[in-house]
Every structure is written in structure tokens, then in C-alpha cells.
Design a protein around this motif. Structure first.
Motif, PDB file in Angstrom:
ATOM      1  N   ASP A  51       0.817  -1.214   0.000  1.00 41.24           N
ATOM      2  CA  ASP A  51       0.000   0.000   0.000  1.00 41.24           C
ATOM      3  C   ASP A  51       0.852   1.267   0.000  1.00 41.24           C
ATOM      4  O   ASP A  51       0.546   2.234  -0.712  1.00 41.24           O
ATOM      5  N   GLY A  99       0.926   3.983  -2.982  1.00 42.50           N
ATOM      6  CA  GLY A  99       0.583   5.373  -2.710  1.00 42.50           C
ATOM      7  C   GLY A  99       1.677   6.324  -3.144  1.00 42.50           C
ATOM      8  O   GLY A  99       1.394   7.404  -3.680  1.00 42.50           O
ATOM      9  N   SER A 125      -5.570  11.023  -4.817  1.00 46.98           N
ATOM     10  CA  SER A 125      -6.482  11.169  -3.692  1.00 46.98           C
ATOM     11  C   SER A 125      -7.195   9.841  -3.425  1.00 46.98           C
ATOM     12  O   SER A 125      -7.192   8.930  -4.261  1.00 46.98           O
ATOM     13  N   ASP A 126      -7.812   9.729  -2.245  1.00 46.31           N
ATOM     14  CA  ASP A 126      -8.522   8.497  -1.893  1.00 46.31           C
ATOM     15  C   ASP A 126      -9.634   8.197  -2.897  1.00 46.31           C
ATOM     16  O   ASP A 126      -9.865   7.030  -3.247  1.00 46.31           O
ATOM     17  N   GLU A 127     -10.313   9.223  -3.359  1.00 49.07           N
ATOM     18  CA  GLU A 127     -11.401   9.027  -4.312  1.00 49.07           C
ATOM     19  C   GLU A 127     -10.873   8.458  -5.633  1.00 49.07           C
ATOM     20  O   GLU A 127     -11.450   7.519  -6.192  1.00 49.07           O
ATOM     21  N   LYS A 128      -9.771   9.004  -6.100  1.00 52.64           N
ATOM     22  CA  LYS A 128      -9.181   8.503  -7.346  1.00 52.64           C
ATOM     23  C   LYS A 128      -8.567   7.123  -7.160  1.00 52.64           C
ATOM     24  O   LYS A 128      -8.620   6.278  -8.069  1.00 52.64           O
ATOM     25  N   MET A 129      -8.009   6.873  -5.988  1.00 56.11           N
ATOM     26  CA  MET A 129      -7.466   5.548  -5.708  1.00 56.11           C
ATOM     27  C   MET A 129      -8.580   4.501  -5.722  1.00 56.11           C
ATOM     28  O   MET A 129      -8.366   3.350  -6.125  1.00 56.11           O
ATOM     29  N   ALA A 130      -9.774   4.889  -5.311  1.00 54.67           N
ATOM     30  CA  ALA A 130     -10.907   3.966  -5.351  1.00 54.67           C
ATOM     31  C   ALA A 130     -11.249   3.614  -6.797  1.00 54.67           C
ATOM     32  O   ALA A 130     -11.566   2.457  -7.109  1.00 54.67           O
TER      33      ALA A 130
END
Length: 255
Positions: A94, A98, A104-109
Motif C-alpha cells: 500500500d 501510494g 487522492s482516496d477518491e481517485k485511488m478507489a
């Protein structure tokens, strides 16, 4: 895909959706004529239309939010294993992932959804009665396709398997596969089947052995219609012996 004026986007969407149906028809026509290379080229064109990329583009470019900088960091990464495919992104720790992606977390999703939907297919094949193939015989090859799945998938996740992640394609799509056997040295397509499956499938290919006895190096292709970088190719060795004269003797006539 390059942006186009709003008044052309509807036409673009129609063209892309109908283009996939047209390519499938092209594959059928080309394969009926026994042309291997044009058939494979049409299959790759299907992938390019769905993903909005050229086949010369890096496979990582299919992943949402992956720009040239991210791809360069992944390619230059000096870990235990190089990052060459979409599936390699899933194997990263992870913190390493990263650091490389810097999203961002949203894009990583979004990245996670695409990578989890990207097909990981095991292919196994068997030539039936491989040691007993004579000129003109019907050759049968069984191909087993199996998708690697996690054991703890929810019912919702199972239902989503096979749904293509293609942000630039204007419609929902289920992935499909072309299973092809051919002789690349002669540009000869010997047999083709289309497969749609969730977890596994068995495909039977049949073709006539060459009339001339000898050793042949055929190729088995597993071609996606939706993703770049996940096609597979295997060498299939086939030894063809001279046909027996016993059938001819049985046709002899008396005086």
C-alpha cells in the motif's frame, strides 16, 4: 480520446457502439476466409475502441487517472518485480502504491475498481490424441479458461465480474474472448470460437490436419475484445503422420 464538440458526441457514441458490432462481423468474415493476421488485427482494434487507446500505448494507460508522469514512475520503479501490467499494480504494498500513484482516496478507489475488474485468466489446453494425428484427420483441441477470483467475494462483487471498466466507452459492456488456433508462418487461421464466462469455460476447437506430413508449430491465442495487455499466446506442437492406405484398400473393386 481527443475531446470533440458537444454536437458530435452523440454521433461519436453511436459510432463507437456500432463499431464493436461491425468489428465482430469483420472477425467472422475474415476468419471464414482463414486469414489469421487480419483477424488478430481486428480483435486488437476492438480493444482500442473500447479503451480509447492505441495498441502502442502502455497498458497502464487504461487505468483511470494514470497520466504519463504516473506511468513513468511505475516503469522506473526498482522493486523486486517490474511493473509491466495492470495486475502488477495490485501486488504492490500500500505504501509503495501510494508513493507511485500520488492520488487522492477518491481517485485511488477508481483505480482499485478498474484493477479488480481487469481479467486474470489462466489458460490450459490439450490436443486430443496428439500422438495419433494423420494427414487430413480432424484435430481436436480442448481449451480451459479459468478466472482467478478471491474466495471472499460478495454476491454483488460476483455479479460485477465480467463488466468492462472503460470510462471512455459510451455504454455498459460485458467482456468477451476470442479463442484462436492458427499457423502464423502461413497466416492461416484454422479454428475460432468466442467465449463469454464468469469463472471458467471449456472451449473445443476443431480443424483438419495438414495434408502434408511433418511437424507443425501452431499458435493458440486467447484474445480479449475489451482490454489491452491481457492477451495470451501459446505454442502448440503438432506432428502429422502420413495417412494410412487401409481406407483406400477397402474401396478396391473385383473383376
Amino acid at each position: 480520446r481527443k475531446p470533440i464538440p458537444a454536437d458530435l458526441r452523440v454521433d461519436q457514441g453511436i459510432s463507437l457502439k456500432e463499431g464493436i458490432n461491425l468489428i465482430q462481423a469483420i472477425v467472422d468474415v475474415v476468419s471464414s476466409n482463414g486469414w489469421l493476421k487480419p483477424a488478430l488485427a481486428a480483435m486488437e482494434l476492438s480493444q482500442m475502441i473500447v479503451q480509447g487507446l492505441w495498441n502502442k500505448d502502455h497498458p497502464l494507460k487504461q487505468i483511470p487517472h494514470f497520466d504519463e508522469d504516473i506511468i513513468k514512475r511505475c516503469v522506473d520503479y526498482k522493486g523486486e518485480e517490474p511493473i509491466e501490467s495492470v495486475l502488477d499494480i495490485l501486488t504492490l504494498e500500500d505504501d509503495v502504491r501510494g508513493s507511485l500513484l500520488q492520488l487522492s482516496d477518491e481517485k485511488m478507489a477508481d483505480v482499485a475498481v478498474f484493477c479488480n475488474n481487469y481479467p486474470n485468466i489462466d489458460v490450459a489446453y490439450e490436443v486430443i490424441d496428439r500422438e495419433d494425428v494423420s494427414s487430413g484427420d480432424l484435430v481436436k483441441i480442448t481449451v480451459k479458461l479459468e478466472r482467478e477470483l478471491d474466495d471472499d467475494l460478495t454476491e454483488e462483487e460476483l455479479d460485477a465480474i465480467g463488466k468492462v471498466s472503460a470510462p471512455l466507452y459510451p455504454a455498459d459492456k460485458k467482456e468477451s474472448w476470442w479463442i484462436v488456433i492458427g499457423d502464423a508462418s502461413k497466416n492461416s487461421l484454422l479454428a475460432l470460437k468466442r467465449a463469454n464466462f464468469i469463472q471458467n469455460a471449456n472451449v473445443n476447437l476443431e480443424f483438419l490436419a495438414p495434408e502434408e506430413p511433418g511437424d507443425y508449430n501452431l499458435s493458440l491465442f486467447c484474445m480479449s475484445d475489451s482490454y489491452l495487455g491481457c492477451d495470451q499466446e501459446y505454442s502448440v506442437e503438432l506432428s502429422v503422420s502420413a495417412a494410412s492406405d487401409s481406407d483406400d484398400d477397402s474401396d478396391g473393386s473385383g473383376d
